[in-house]
Write a protein that holds these residues in place. Structure first.
Motif, PDB file in Angstrom:
ATOM      1  N   ILE A  12     -33.978  32.639 -13.979  1.00 50.47           N
ATOM      2  CA  ILE A  12     -34.161  31.470 -14.845  1.00 50.47           C
ATOM      3  C   ILE A  12     -32.793  30.915 -15.226  1.00 50.47           C
ATOM      4  N   GLU A  15     -29.744  27.031 -18.744  1.00 47.77           N
ATOM      5  CA  GLU A  15     -30.136  25.829 -19.488  1.00 47.77           C
ATOM      6  C   GLU A  15     -31.645  25.757 -19.711  1.00 47.77           C
ATOM      7  N   ARG A  16     -32.410  26.594 -18.975  1.00 50.77           N
ATOM      8  CA  ARG A  16     -33.859  26.598 -19.154  1.00 50.77           C
ATOM      9  C   ARG A  16     -34.309  27.644 -20.179  1.00 50.77           C
TER      10      ARG A  16
END
Length: 413
Positions: A12, A15-16
């Motif tokens: 992941i 920034e997510r």
């Protein structure tokens, strides 16, 4: 050939990843949640305390049954007793409260730890001669003293080295009467490690299996100064506590100063990145029982503390003292909450909402005895929820029973 599957975190993008806010209903105390913590304390929650002194000693012992991951940010500004003599001889922080908390969190079930516990808690007699005390200290450094020889290796060698280093640098006029042996050992380690208190704490924490993280809120050689309502300025933590000489008026403001001799030389100090990270990762922040001004409020004086507390996305709890605290001078719990919020906002910003700084105040309205009286509606008007729970037992009245406090706090995580 099968390839290893990457873990979720690595797949992941940064920034997510995000923090989310959850609203939950809890039972306090929560027996199921507590049973889980008792079963695997090494996986227990990260509860952070701003404190100092000995008020949390029994609470810390109870805490280790449920979690080995608590964080204790300790005030390093004590100016009385054995710590005062060390600070006069070697400009340094106070190590007495650090020693106290390290020993409270140590695993005394491990081989050697009971012996270390007794050694660190030993004080030299006040009525002995300097000659006799220096001779005993030399015996300790040489390993001949029975209390030191009872400590197993390699901890015995470490203690001897630190005491030896302390003796080498001890001024000829140093007064050993009433000295805490544990403080002398930590001071020797502090000086021997180029005044790096983290290195000393880390080493001792590993050797005696400290069940948590202990750290001074700042590593700065400063003192406390209190301005009273009548204009009097009292300098030095040991005088502000009001135990030696009662304060002439309530405390108006607490500040940091460079020296005891020059209270007008006000000081500013900022927490380092490591302290900020510890506050960030807390799953619960507690402003606990103890001396209100010289323990709790003193920890909030350095720059960066209020902002870090506001940034931390976890429950924040204040536990007012039951019984007498001479520093409070009749300051009621609702006024304590007001003062606490004002200090946090000095750093976090005056417009910081209350729910970013403090969520709960924990009291026992039935058995607790509170200076100035307990006014629950007045606390709630400040925007804080009150948890009224049976914290005081028949055996501990009027003081809070440590295990009950621990169980309530951990039920909030």
């Amino acid at each position: 050939m099968m390839e290893d599957t990457p873990d979720a975190e690595s797949t992941i993008p940064a920034e997510r990843r995000r923090r989310i806010t959850l609203t939950q209903t809890r039972l306090v105390p929560d027996p199921i949640r507590l049973a889980r913590y008792l079963r695997a304390p090494e996986l227990g929650p990260t509860v952070l305390f701003f404190s100092g002194g000995s008020a949390l000693r029994k609470t810390s012992r109870a805490l280790t049954e449920f979690t080995h991951n608590s964080i204790h940010l300790i005030t390093p500004f004590d100016s009385g007793g054995s710590s005062a003599k060390l600070r006069d001889a070697f400009p340094m922080i106070s190590v007495g409260d650090l020693r106290n908390r390290l020993m409270a969190l140590a695993d005394t079930a491990l081989r050697g730890n009971p012996e270390v516990y007794r050694l660190f808690d030993t004080r030299f007699p006040h009525d002995a001669s300097q000659h006799d005390l220096r001779h005993r200290l030399a015996d300790m450094a040489a390993g001949h003293d029975p209390m030191v020889s009872a400590v197993p290796q390699p901890l015995r060698k470490l203690i001897r080295n630190h005491l030896g280093y302390f003796i080498e640098h001890m001024p000829l006029t140093f007064d050993l009467r009433g000295a805490s042996v544990g403080n002398l050992i930590l001071a020797g380690g502090y000086l021997n490690n180029r005044r790096d208190i983290d290195a000393v704490i880390f080493l001792f924490s590993k050797l005696v299996a400290v069940r948590g993280v202990v750290r001074p809120v700042v590593d700065s050689n400063l003192h406390l100064s209190a301005e009273l309502e009548d204009g009097t300025v009292v300098v030095g933590q040991h005088l502000i506590t009001g135990r030696e000489t009662p304060l002439s008026a309530p405390i108006r403001e607490l500040r940091l100063t460079e020296t005891v001799a020059a209270p007008e030389q006000l000081a500013e100090v900022e927490i380092d990145d490591r302290t900020g990270q510890l506050i960030d990762q807390a799953e619960l922040i507690c402003f606990p029982v103890g001396s209100f001004w010289t323990s709790v409020m003193a920890c909030l004086l350095p720059r960066g503390v209020g902002a870090a507390v506001a940034r931390a996305g976890c429950p924040k709890v204040y536990v007012p003292n039951c019984g007498e605290d001479p520093e409070e001078f009749g300051l009621a719990p609702h006024d304590q909450v007001r003062v606490l919020l004002e200090q946090l906002r000095r750093d976090a910003g005056e417009d910081t909402p209350t729910d970013a700084l403090l969520h709960f105040v924990v009291v026992d309205s039935e058995r607790g005895e509170y200076a100035g009286g307990l006014d629950i509606p007045a606390i709630e008007r400040l925007g804080v929820e009150v948890i009224d729970s049976a914290l005081v037992s028949e055996e501990t009245a009027p003081l809070i029973e440590p295990r009950r406090l621990v169980e309530l706090l951990l039920s909030l995580v």
